[in-house]
Design a protein around this motif. Structure first.
Motif, short mmCIF file in Angstrom:
data_model
loop_
_atom_site.label_atom_id
_atom_site.label_comp_id
_atom_site.label_asym_id
_atom_site.label_seq_id
_atom_site.Cartn_x
_atom_site.Cartn_y
_atom_site.Cartn_z
N LEU A 124 -30.52 -42.26 13.92
CA LEU A 124 -29.03 -42.33 14.24
C LEU A 124 -28.46 -43.51 13.75
O LEU A 124 -27.65 -43.85 13.08
CB LEU A 124 -28.64 -41.98 15.70
CG LEU A 124 -28.78 -40.94 16.38
CD1 LEU A 124 -28.33 -40.43 18.06
CD2 LEU A 124 -27.96 -39.39 15.87
N THR A 125 -29.07 -44.53 13.66
CA THR A 125 -28.27 -45.68 13.61
C THR A 125 -28.55 -46.10 12.05
O THR A 125 -27.69 -46.97 11.04
CB THR A 125 -29.05 -47.14 14.48
OG1 THR A 125 -29.10 -47.37 15.53
CG2 THR A 125 -28.54 -48.85 14.18
N ALA A 126 -29.72 -45.41 11.73
CA ALA A 126 -30.12 -45.74 9.95
C ALA A 126 -28.99 -44.81 10.15
O ALA A 126 -28.69 -45.46 8.29
CB ALA A 126 -31.50 -45.07 9.73
N ALA A 127 -28.65 -43.67 9.97
CA ALA A 127 -28.20 -43.27 9.36
C ALA A 127 -26.40 -43.54 9.57
O ALA A 127 -25.34 -43.49 8.66
CB ALA A 127 -27.48 -41.52 10.40
N ILE A 128 -25.86 -44.01 10.53
CA ILE A 128 -24.80 -45.00 10.66
C ILE A 128 -24.91 -46.22 9.05
O ILE A 128 -23.43 -45.44 8.80
CB ILE A 128 -24.46 -45.35 12.40
CG1 ILE A 128 -24.13 -44.32 12.95
CG2 ILE A 128 -23.49 -46.18 12.09
CD1 ILE A 128 -24.04 -44.88 14.53
N ARG A 129 -25.99 -46.77 9.65
CA ARG A 129 -25.70 -47.89 8.96
C ARG A 129 -25.66 -47.34 6.88
O ARG A 129 -25.27 -48.18 6.18
CB ARG A 129 -26.94 -48.77 8.97
CG ARG A 129 -26.67 -49.38 10.26
CD ARG A 129 -27.53 -50.38 10.92
NE ARG A 129 -27.10 -50.87 11.89
CZ ARG A 129 -27.87 -51.18 12.41
NH1 ARG A 129 -29.37 -51.54 12.14
NH2 ARG A 129 -27.58 -51.96 13.49
N ALA A 130 -26.26 -46.18 7.30
CA ALA A 130 -26.31 -45.84 5.84
C ALA A 130 -24.85 -44.82 5.05
O ALA A 130 -24.79 -44.25 3.94
CB ALA A 130 -27.14 -44.16 5.44
N ALA A 131 -24.22 -44.38 6.25
CA ALA A 131 -23.03 -43.81 5.65
C ALA A 131 -22.03 -44.68 4.94
O ALA A 131 -21.95 -46.04 5.20
CB ALA A 131 -21.95 -43.65 6.78
N GLN A 132 -21.90 -43.77 3.65
CA GLN A 132 -20.94 -44.72 2.61
C GLN A 132 -19.48 -44.80 3.13
O GLN A 132 -17.87 -44.35 2.49
CB GLN A 132 -20.46 -44.07 1.39
CG GLN A 132 -22.22 -43.32 0.90
CD GLN A 132 -22.59 -44.73 0.05
OE1 GLN A 132 -22.24 -45.58 -0.14
NE2 GLN A 132 -23.93 -44.84 0.96
N VAL A 133 -19.10 -45.77 4.14
CA VAL A 133 -17.91 -46.29 4.60
C VAL A 133 -18.04 -47.88 4.45
O VAL A 133 -18.86 -48.49 4.96
CB VAL A 133 -17.74 -45.46 6.30
CG1 VAL A 133 -17.60 -44.13 5.95
CG2 VAL A 133 -18.66 -45.69 6.96
N THR A 134 -16.94 -48.55 4.84
CA THR A 134 -16.61 -49.82 5.64
C THR A 134 -17.06 -49.86 6.69
O THR A 134 -16.26 -49.16 7.53
CB THR A 134 -15.28 -50.11 4.77
OG1 THR A 134 -14.64 -50.13 3.36
CG2 THR A 134 -14.94 -51.52 5.55
N GLN A 135 -17.69 -50.48 7.07
CA GLN A 135 -18.04 -50.87 8.36
C GLN A 135 -17.67 -52.34 8.90
O GLN A 135 -17.63 -53.14 8.08
CB GLN A 135 -20.12 -50.73 8.16
CG GLN A 135 -20.38 -49.71 8.05
CD GLN A 135 -21.19 -49.61 7.65
OE1 GLN A 135 -22.48 -50.55 8.33
NE2 GLN A 135 -22.48 -47.88 7.65
N LEU A 136 -17.14 -52.38 10.34
CA LEU A 136 -16.30 -53.27 10.71
C LEU A 136 -17.40 -53.52 11.69
O LEU A 136 -17.49 -53.02 12.54
CB LEU A 136 -15.02 -53.30 10.89
CG LEU A 136 -14.37 -52.77 9.44
CD1 LEU A 136 -13.14 -52.91 9.83
CD2 LEU A 136 -14.03 -54.10 8.40
N GLY A 137 -17.73 -54.49 12.49
CA GLY A 137 -18.28 -54.73 13.69
C GLY A 137 -19.52 -54.53 13.52
O GLY A 137 -20.34 -54.91 12.94
N PHE A 138 -20.45 -54.18 14.80
CA PHE A 138 -21.62 -53.70 15.24
C PHE A 138 -21.08 -52.28 14.53
O PHE A 138 -20.66 -51.38 14.61
CB PHE A 138 -21.40 -52.99 16.89
CG PHE A 138 -21.85 -55.12 17.32
CD1 PHE A 138 -23.07 -55.61 16.85
CD2 PHE A 138 -20.43 -55.14 18.40
CE1 PHE A 138 -23.22 -56.69 18.75
CE2 PHE A 138 -20.91 -56.03 18.14
CZ PHE A 138 -22.05 -57.10 19.03
#
Length: 124
Positions: free
Chosen positions: A9-23
């Protein structure tokens, strides 16, 4: 399987093509999630398991209800383990540990707070 699932799940969240902020990753806030609170009340995971999940998720130990008389040395030991994981993995980890006065491990919390779900006080 749970550790592998949290990692996926963490890998999928980090791979998402969106701007990531914070954790960026799975968060496991025991007192802020109804399912986690229920599973904790059922005794389906421990503080040690949550610490292991911290190695592959977005945060550390989050909103953990603890006995009010938890010894400072015990809290320091938990914080050292979180810090060791953070340093080893070179990622920020948090520790929101909540000793609750008058409660012991196994007691059910009695929060009257809309953002917390009542659950079992965890053993260190």
């Amino acid at each position: 399987g749970t550790l592998a699932g949290v990692r996926a799940l963490t890998a999928a969240i980090r791979a998402a093509q969106v701007t990531q902020l914070g954790f960026s990753g799975v968060m496991l806030p025991v007192l802020e999630d109804a399912t986690l609170a229920q599973r904790n009340a059922e005794g389906r995971y421990t503080l040690r398991a949550l610490l292991a999940f911290s190695a592959v998720c977005g945060t550390g130990l989050d909103t953990i209800p603890l006995a009010g008389d938890v010894a400072p040395a015990q809290l320091a030991g938990v914080l050292r383990e979180v810090a060791t994981l953070a340093a080893t993995l070179r990622k920020p980890l948090t520790a929101r540990l909540l000793p609750i006065p008058g409660m012991v491990a196994g007691d059910m919390t009695t929060f009257d707070f809309p953002y917390f779900v009542n659950t079992r006080v965890m053993d260190v």
